[in-house]
Design a protein around this motif. Structure first.
Motif, PDB file in Angstrom:
ATOM      1  N   UNK A   1      -4.806   7.698  -4.213  1.00 28.66           N
ATOM      2  CA  UNK A   1      -5.569   6.534  -4.652  1.00 28.66           C
ATOM      3  C   UNK A   1      -4.689   5.323  -4.888  1.00 28.66           C
ATOM      4  N   UNK A   2      -3.427   5.563  -5.243  1.00 28.09           N
ATOM      5  CA  UNK A   2      -2.549   4.462  -5.603  1.00 28.09           C
ATOM      6  C   UNK A   2      -2.054   3.648  -4.412  1.00 28.09           C
ATOM      7  N   UNK A   3      -2.487   3.976  -3.198  1.00 28.11           N
ATOM      8  CA  UNK A   3      -2.205   3.111  -2.055  1.00 28.11           C
ATOM      9  C   UNK A   3      -3.074   1.874  -2.115  1.00 28.11           C
ATOM     10  N   UNK A   4      -4.368   2.051  -1.885  1.00 31.12           N
ATOM     11  CA  UNK A   4      -5.315   0.949  -1.997  1.00 31.12           C
ATOM     12  C   UNK A   4      -5.431   0.474  -3.438  1.00 31.12           C
ATOM     13  N   UNK A   5      -5.221   1.390  -4.379  1.00 33.02           N
ATOM     14  CA  UNK A   5      -5.274   1.004  -5.788  1.00 33.02           C
ATOM     15  C   UNK A   5      -4.203  -0.012  -6.141  1.00 33.02           C
ATOM     16  N   UNK A   6      -3.024   0.118  -5.562  1.00 35.18           N
ATOM     17  CA  UNK A   6      -1.940  -0.822  -5.840  1.00 35.18           C
ATOM     18  C   UNK A   6      -2.244  -2.199  -5.270  1.00 35.18           C
ATOM     19  N   UNK A   7      -2.760  -2.253  -4.044  1.00 31.35           N
ATOM     20  CA  UNK A   7      -3.100  -3.557  -3.473  1.00 31.35           C
ATOM     21  C   UNK A   7      -4.198  -4.228  -4.293  1.00 31.35           C
ATOM     22  N   UNK A   8      -5.139  -3.430  -4.809  1.00 30.15           N
ATOM     23  CA  UNK A   8      -6.188  -4.019  -5.655  1.00 30.15           C
ATOM     24  C   UNK A   8      -5.600  -4.539  -6.962  1.00 30.15           C
ATOM     25  N   UNK A   9      -4.700  -3.783  -7.573  1.00 26.34           N
ATOM     26  CA  UNK A   9      -4.082  -4.223  -8.824  1.00 26.34           C
ATOM     27  C   UNK A   9      -3.275  -5.499  -8.627  1.00 26.34           C
ATOM     28  N   UNK A  10      -2.579  -5.610  -7.495  1.00 24.26           N
ATOM     29  CA  UNK A  10      -1.854  -6.850  -7.194  1.00 24.26           C
ATOM     30  C   UNK A  10      -2.835  -8.003  -7.035  1.00 24.26           C
ATOM     31  N   UNK A  11      -3.945  -7.742  -6.351  1.00 24.28           N
ATOM     32  CA  UNK A  11      -4.981  -8.762  -6.184  1.00 24.28           C
ATOM     33  C   UNK A  11      -5.523  -9.211  -7.534  1.00 24.28           C
ATOM     34  N   UNK A  12      -5.796  -8.253  -8.419  1.00 28.70           N
ATOM     35  CA  UNK A  12      -6.313  -8.576  -9.745  1.00 28.70           C
ATOM     36  C   UNK A  12      -5.288  -9.360 -10.560  1.00 28.70           C
ATOM     37  N   UNK A  13      -4.031  -8.961 -10.494  1.00 31.20           N
ATOM     38  CA  UNK A  13      -2.966  -9.665 -11.212  1.00 31.20           C
ATOM     39  C   UNK A  13      -2.863 -11.115 -10.747  1.00 31.20           C
TER      40      UNK A  13
ATOM     41  N   UNK B   1       4.118   6.147  -7.077  1.00 28.63           N
ATOM     42  CA  UNK B   1       3.345   7.089  -7.888  1.00 28.63           C
ATOM     43  C   UNK B   1       3.765   8.525  -7.602  1.00 28.63           C
ATOM     44  N   UNK B   2       4.120   8.811  -6.337  1.00 31.22           N
ATOM     45  CA  UNK B   2       4.600  10.155  -6.015  1.00 31.22           C
ATOM     46  C   UNK B   2       5.895  10.486  -6.720  1.00 31.22           C
ATOM     47  N   UNK B   3       6.780   9.498  -6.823  1.00 31.08           N
ATOM     48  CA  UNK B   3       8.040   9.704  -7.545  1.00 31.08           C
ATOM     49  C   UNK B   3       7.774   9.910  -9.027  1.00 31.08           C
ATOM     50  N   UNK B   4       6.876   9.094  -9.586  1.00 33.57           N
ATOM     51  CA  UNK B   4       6.545   9.205 -11.012  1.00 33.57           C
ATOM     52  C   UNK B   4       6.002  10.586 -11.350  1.00 33.57           C
TER      53      UNK B   4
ATOM     54  N   UNK C   1       0.835  -1.208   0.000  1.00 32.69           N
ATOM     55  CA  UNK C   1       0.000   0.000   0.000  1.00 32.69           C
ATOM     56  C   UNK C   1       0.868   1.257   0.000  1.00 32.69           C
ATOM     57  N   UNK C   2       1.807   1.321   0.929  1.00 37.86           N
ATOM     58  CA  UNK C   2       2.645   2.519   1.037  1.00 37.86           C
ATOM     59  C   UNK C   2       3.596   2.643  -0.145  1.00 37.86           C
ATOM     60  N   UNK C   3       4.063   1.503  -0.658  1.00 39.28           N
ATOM     61  CA  UNK C   3       4.931   1.542  -1.839  1.00 39.28           C
ATOM     62  C   UNK C   3       4.187   2.106  -3.041  1.00 39.28           C
ATOM     63  N   UNK C   4       2.868   1.834  -3.112  1.00 40.27           N
ATOM     64  CA  UNK C   4       2.064   2.405  -4.190  1.00 40.27           C
ATOM     65  C   UNK C   4       2.019   3.912  -4.122  1.00 40.27           C
TER      66      UNK C   4
END
Length: 224
Positions: free
Chosen positions: A115-127, A30-33, A23-26
């Motif tokens: 959004x990319x905190x919970x969004x990242x965990x969801x994307x990992x779940x989907x993957x 994204x903040x770096x990007x 979550x935090x890595x997301x």
């Protein structure tokens, strides 16, 4: 029996810790990007995990009952000396320019980063769900992928408990604000549409897991 309970509790703790780090890595990536600066990842009870490991050096108060958070150090302006392209004269006048990057002070990109905190965990779940469906791994790889499919709990809990029950997203601990909903509203969705969108994607993920579980079983260790 006690050893099994202790083992399960230990595995559950490490699973939760992994989900928090994802979550935090997301947020951080994204903040770096988007050029918000250098991310600093802190985790309760006051430990800095990135860019160095040790006691947190943040001067701001810990954000409520949050388990972890990310802050950004804006990039400092870079000074560039440019010379004119003219080659007609040996007396060149250098021009000093200040090159700056877009930082979090502008605020336009903060909803996406949030959004990319919970969004990242969801994307990992989907993957992981798609990986199980198409690749059909066996053994340890299947167990790891099956565990990853449940990471969508993060965006679901971040929405359901704060919005409908006024509770932290992990009932007893965690933030009190529905982070995904707030960020979706910041992007431009209405409050009701944002909630419906999160609930719909989580419902779809649940149905997909039910299908996989009935078809082959999620945790199948048998090798072919």
């Amino acid at each position: 029996m006690f050893k099994r309970i202790l083992l399960f509790a230990g595995l559950l703790f490490f699973y939760f810790l992994a989900s928090v780090l994802i979550h935090e890595a997301g947020h951080a990536f994204s903040g770096v990007v988007f050029g918000l600066g250098t991310p600093i990842i802190n985790i309760w009870p006051g430990i800095e995990l990135f860019p160095s490991i040790g006691a947190t050096v943040s001067t701001t108060a810990w954000p409520g009952s949050s388990v972890a958070y990310v802050s950004f150090i804006p990039e400092t302006p870079r000074f560039v000396i440019e010379f004119p392209e003219s080659v007609q004269s040996l007396k060149l006048k250098p021009e000093l320019k200040v090159v700056t990057k877009k930082t979090s002070q502008d605020g336009d990109l903060l909803p996406i980063v949030g959004l990319m905190g919970s969004g990242t965990t969801y994307l990992v779940s989907l993957f992981c769900t798609l990986y199980l469906y198409f690749i059909k791994p066996k053994g340890v790889y299947r167990v790891l992928a099956a565990c990853g499919t449940f990471l969508f709990y993060d965006i679901l809990c971040y929405t359901v408990f704060p919005v409908f029950f006024g509770m932290p997203h992990l009932i007893f601990i965690g933030g009190m604000h529905p982070e995904p909903i707030i960020c979706l509203v910041g992007i431009g969705y209405s409050y009701e549409i944002a909630i419906a969108l999160v609930l719909c994607i989580c419902a779809a993920q649940t149905l997909a897991l039910c299908y996989l579980s009935r078809k082959e079983g999620l945790f199948k260790l048998k090798r072919t």
